[in-house]
Structure formats: structure tokens, C-alpha cells
Design a protein around this motif. Structure first.
Motif, PDB file in Angstrom:
ATOM      1  N   MET A   1      64.922  37.102  18.603  1.00 44.11           N
ATOM      2  CA  MET A   1      63.903  37.201  19.644  1.00 44.11           C
ATOM      3  C   MET A   1      64.617  37.320  20.990  1.00 44.11           C
ATOM      4  SD  MET A   1      60.614  34.729  20.326  1.00 44.11           S
ATOM      5  CE  MET A   1      61.455  33.303  19.740  1.00 44.11           C
ATOM      6  N   ASN A   2      64.245  38.320  21.754  1.00 44.28           N
ATOM      7  CA  ASN A   2      64.871  38.583  23.045  1.00 44.28           C
ATOM      8  C   ASN A   2      63.958  38.092  24.167  1.00 44.28           C
ATOM      9  OD1 ASN A   2      66.717  39.633  24.902  1.00 44.28           O
ATOM     10  ND2 ASN A   2      65.615  41.555  25.036  1.00 44.28           N
ATOM     11  N   VAL A   3      64.211  36.881  24.672  1.00 41.49           N
ATOM     12  CA  VAL A   3      63.379  36.282  25.713  1.00 41.49           C
ATOM     13  C   VAL A   3      64.266  35.792  26.854  1.00 41.49           C
ATOM     14  CG1 VAL A   3      61.794  34.406  26.272  1.00 41.49           C
ATOM     15  CG2 VAL A   3      61.633  35.540  24.058  1.00 41.49           C
ATOM     16  N   VAL A   4      63.923  36.183  28.074  1.00 40.31           N
ATOM     17  CA  VAL A   4      64.664  35.738  29.250  1.00 40.31           C
ATOM     18  C   VAL A   4      63.656  35.323  30.316  1.00 40.31           C
ATOM     19  CG1 VAL A   4      66.331  36.351  31.037  1.00 40.31           C
ATOM     20  CG2 VAL A   4      66.538  37.353  28.764  1.00 40.31           C
ATOM     21  N   ILE A   5      63.841  34.132  30.869  1.00 40.58           N
ATOM     22  CA  ILE A   5      62.973  33.675  31.956  1.00 40.58           C
ATOM     23  C   ILE A   5      63.724  33.842  33.272  1.00 40.58           C
ATOM     24  CG2 ILE A   5      61.773  31.709  32.990  1.00 40.58           C
ATOM     25  CD1 ILE A   5      61.181  30.648  30.250  1.00 40.58           C
ATOM     26  N   HIS A   6      63.211  34.717  34.119  1.00 34.52           N
ATOM     27  CA  HIS A   6      63.746  34.900  35.463  1.00 34.52           C
ATOM     28  C   HIS A   6      62.889  34.091  36.428  1.00 34.52           C
ATOM     29  CE1 HIS A   6      66.491  38.116  34.305  1.00 34.52           C
ATOM     30  NE2 HIS A   6      65.508  38.656  33.601  1.00 34.52           N
ATOM     31  N   GLU A   7      63.289  34.089  37.678  1.00 30.62           N
ATOM     32  CA  GLU A   7      62.545  33.329  38.688  1.00 30.62           C
ATOM     33  C   GLU A   7      61.123  33.850  38.861  1.00 30.62           C
ATOM     34  OE1 GLU A   7      62.957  32.594  43.424  1.00 30.62           O
ATOM     35  OE2 GLU A   7      64.780  32.362  42.239  1.00 30.62           O
ATOM     36  N   ASP A   8      60.957  35.184  38.771  1.00 36.16           N
ATOM     37  CA  ASP A   8      59.642  35.767  39.041  1.00 36.16           C
ATOM     38  C   ASP A   8      59.012  36.471  37.847  1.00 36.16           C
ATOM     39  OD1 ASP A   8      61.441  37.804  38.933  1.00 36.16           O
ATOM     40  OD2 ASP A   8      60.678  38.871  40.682  1.00 36.16           O
ATOM     41  N   SER A   9      59.656  36.421  36.675  1.00 35.29           N
ATOM     42  CA  SER A   9      59.087  37.093  35.509  1.00 35.29           C
ATOM     43  C   SER A   9      59.633  36.520  34.208  1.00 35.29           C
ATOM     44  CB  SER A   9      59.371  38.598  35.564  1.00 35.29           C
ATOM     45  OG  SER A   9      60.760  38.838  35.497  1.00 35.29           O
ATOM     46  N   LEU A  10      58.830  36.669  33.174  1.00 37.19           N
ATOM     47  CA  LEU A  10      59.238  36.326  31.820  1.00 37.19           C
ATOM     48  C   LEU A  10      59.427  37.646  31.087  1.00 37.19           C
ATOM     49  CD1 LEU A  10      59.458  34.457  29.244  1.00 37.19           C
ATOM     50  CD2 LEU A  10      56.990  34.782  29.029  1.00 37.19           C
ATOM     51  N   VAL A  11      60.632  37.889  30.587  1.00 35.57           N
ATOM     52  CA  VAL A  11      60.917  39.141  29.890  1.00 35.57           C
ATOM     53  C   VAL A  11      60.950  38.867  28.393  1.00 35.57           C
ATOM     54  CG1 VAL A  11      62.569  41.019  29.572  1.00 35.57           C
ATOM     55  CG2 VAL A  11      62.219  40.038  31.844  1.00 35.57           C
ATOM     56  N   VAL A  12      60.075  39.578  27.674  1.00 30.25           N
ATOM     57  CA  VAL A  12      60.013  39.475  26.214  1.00 30.25           C
ATOM     58  C   VAL A  12      60.287  40.865  25.666  1.00 30.25           C
ATOM     59  CG1 VAL A  12      58.609  38.883  24.217  1.00 30.25           C
ATOM     60  CG2 VAL A  12      58.325  37.605  26.349  1.00 30.25           C
ATOM     61  N   GLY A  13      61.438  41.039  25.054  1.00 29.25           N
ATOM     62  CA  GLY A  13      61.810  42.363  24.566  1.00 29.25           C
ATOM     63  C   GLY A  13      61.916  43.341  25.709  1.00 29.25           C
ATOM     64  N   ARG A  14      61.088  44.385  25.676  1.00 29.60           N
ATOM     65  CA  ARG A  14      61.101  45.421  26.709  1.00 29.60           C
ATOM     66  C   ARG A  14      59.946  45.272  27.706  1.00 29.60           C
ATOM     67  NH1 ARG A  14      63.517  50.328  25.601  1.00 29.60           N
ATOM     68  NH2 ARG A  14      61.621  51.530  25.968  1.00 29.60           N
ATOM     69  N   TYR A  15      59.313  44.102  27.732  1.00 26.37           N
ATOM     70  CA  TYR A  15      58.146  43.900  28.594  1.00 26.37           C
ATOM     71  C   TYR A  15      58.324  42.685  29.500  1.00 26.37           C
ATOM     72  CZ  TYR A  15      56.315  47.360  25.487  1.00 26.37           C
ATOM     73  OH  TYR A  15      56.160  48.527  24.789  1.00 26.37           O
ATOM     74  N   ALA A  16      57.915  42.824  30.745  1.00 28.24           N
ATOM     75  CA  ALA A  16      58.026  41.747  31.718  1.00 28.24           C
ATOM     76  C   ALA A  16      56.637  41.254  32.099  1.00 28.24           C
ATOM     77  CB  ALA A  16      58.762  42.236  32.967  1.00 28.24           C
ATOM     78  N   PHE A  17      56.454  39.958  32.010  1.00 28.64           N
ATOM     79  CA  PHE A  17      55.205  39.308  32.404  1.00 28.64           C
ATOM     80  C   PHE A  17      55.425  38.705  33.785  1.00 28.64           C
ATOM     81  CE2 PHE A  17      55.373  39.485  27.860  1.00 28.64           C
ATOM     82  CZ  PHE A  17      54.071  39.653  27.428  1.00 28.64           C
ATOM     83  N   THR A  18      54.588  39.110  34.760  1.00 29.57           N
ATOM     84  CA  THR A  18      54.731  38.627  36.128  1.00 29.57           C
ATOM     85  C   THR A  18      53.405  38.055  36.631  1.00 29.57           C
ATOM     86  OG1 THR A  18      54.175  40.783  37.071  1.00 29.57           O
ATOM     87  CG2 THR A  18      56.500  40.378  36.608  1.00 29.57           C
ATOM     88  N   ASP A  19      53.478  37.327  37.738  1.00 30.22           N
ATOM     89  CA  ASP A  19      52.289  36.712  38.340  1.00 30.22           C
ATOM     90  C   ASP A  19      51.488  35.932  37.300  1.00 30.22           C
ATOM     91  OD1 ASP A  19      52.830  37.806  40.893  1.00 30.22           O
ATOM     92  OD2 ASP A  19      51.945  39.704  40.271  1.00 30.22           O
ATOM     93  N   VAL A  20      52.195  35.168  36.492  1.00 31.87           N
ATOM     94  CA  VAL A  20      51.548  34.406  35.420  1.00 31.87           C
ATOM     95  C   VAL A  20      50.926  33.139  35.991  1.00 31.87           C
ATOM     96  CG1 VAL A  20      51.883  33.331  33.165  1.00 31.87           C
ATOM     97  CG2 VAL A  20      53.305  35.269  33.833  1.00 31.87           C
ATOM     98  N   GLY A  21      49.680  32.871  35.639  1.00 30.58           N
ATOM     99  CA  GLY A  21      49.025  31.662  36.107  1.00 30.58           C
ATOM    100  C   GLY A  21      47.771  31.380  35.308  1.00 30.58           C
ATOM    101  N   TYR A  22      47.172  30.230  35.561  1.00 23.94           N
ATOM    102  CA  TYR A  22      45.946  29.857  34.869  1.00 23.94           C
ATOM    103  C   TYR A  22      44.734  30.408  35.603  1.00 23.94           C
ATOM    104  CZ  TYR A  22      48.550  26.709  31.847  1.00 23.94           C
ATOM    105  OH  TYR A  22      49.420  26.203  30.917  1.00 23.94           O
ATOM    106  N   HIS A  23      43.787  30.890  34.849  1.00 21.71           N
ATOM    107  CA  HIS A  23      42.552  31.449  35.395  1.00 21.71           C
ATOM    108  C   HIS A  23      41.380  30.693  34.769  1.00 21.71           C
ATOM    109  CE1 HIS A  23      39.464  34.364  36.459  1.00 21.71           C
ATOM    110  NE2 HIS A  23      39.096  34.383  35.193  1.00 21.71           N
TER     111      HIS A  23
END
Length: 93
Positions: A1-23
């Protein structure tokens, strides 16, 4: 599993999740995770996605459309992805 947590994004494989929060969903009366998603290919950018809808309607299809990269997503399911997003929210505060 390729997962990296950066300061402003969570990278999973070839996709970056940004502005993550609860709604807060007033209809269900519960909190859901909302985020923006950016892919490695041009034009793969989505805003305001909800966790459950994203995984079941989109993320699995995106991953399966790139069989040469499947090794990067081994072990990723809805529960794992949701926990990664929660960990990212906690770490980024």
C-alpha cells in the motif's frame, strides 16, 4: 500500500486528498468526511466529495482502471481509507 501523509494532503497511490475535514449533514444528523481529490492524470480533479460516495462510486473505479498500479492500492478498502483520512485530519490540526 502506497500511502504518504504530507502537511497539506494525503497521498494514496496516484491520488491526493486535500482540504479534508468533517462536514455536518443536517439531513442525517451526522458528520461525514469531505475532501477534494486530485489524480495523477490531467483533468482528474474533484471538489467537495463525501467519503462513502467517493469510495463506492468513484475511487474503486479509478483504481481498477489502472491495473498496472494495482499494487499501490493493495489492502485499501472503505474502512482503511476512512481511517487514513481521519488520521490525516488529526495530524493536520
Amino acid at each position: 500500500m502506497n500511502v504518504v501523509i504530507h502537511e497539506d494532503s494525503l497521498v494514496v497511490g496516484r491520488y491526493a486528498f486535500t482540504d479534508v475535514g468533517y462536514h455536518y449533514d443536517v439531513i442525517d444528523g451526522e458528520y461525514d468526511i469531505r475532501f477534494n481529490l486530485m489524480g495523477a492524470n490531467e483533468g482528474q480533479e474533484w471538489t467537495g466529495l463525501l467519503m462513502s460516495r467517493c469510495f463506492y462510486d468513484g475511487f474503486r473505479k479509478l483504481v481498477r482502471s489502472e491495473p498496472e498500479y494495482l499494487h499501490m492500492y493493495k489492502g485499501i478498502n472503505c474502512k482503511v481509507l476512512e481511517q487514513l483520512l481521519k488520521d490525516f485530519i488529526i495530524q493536520s490540526k
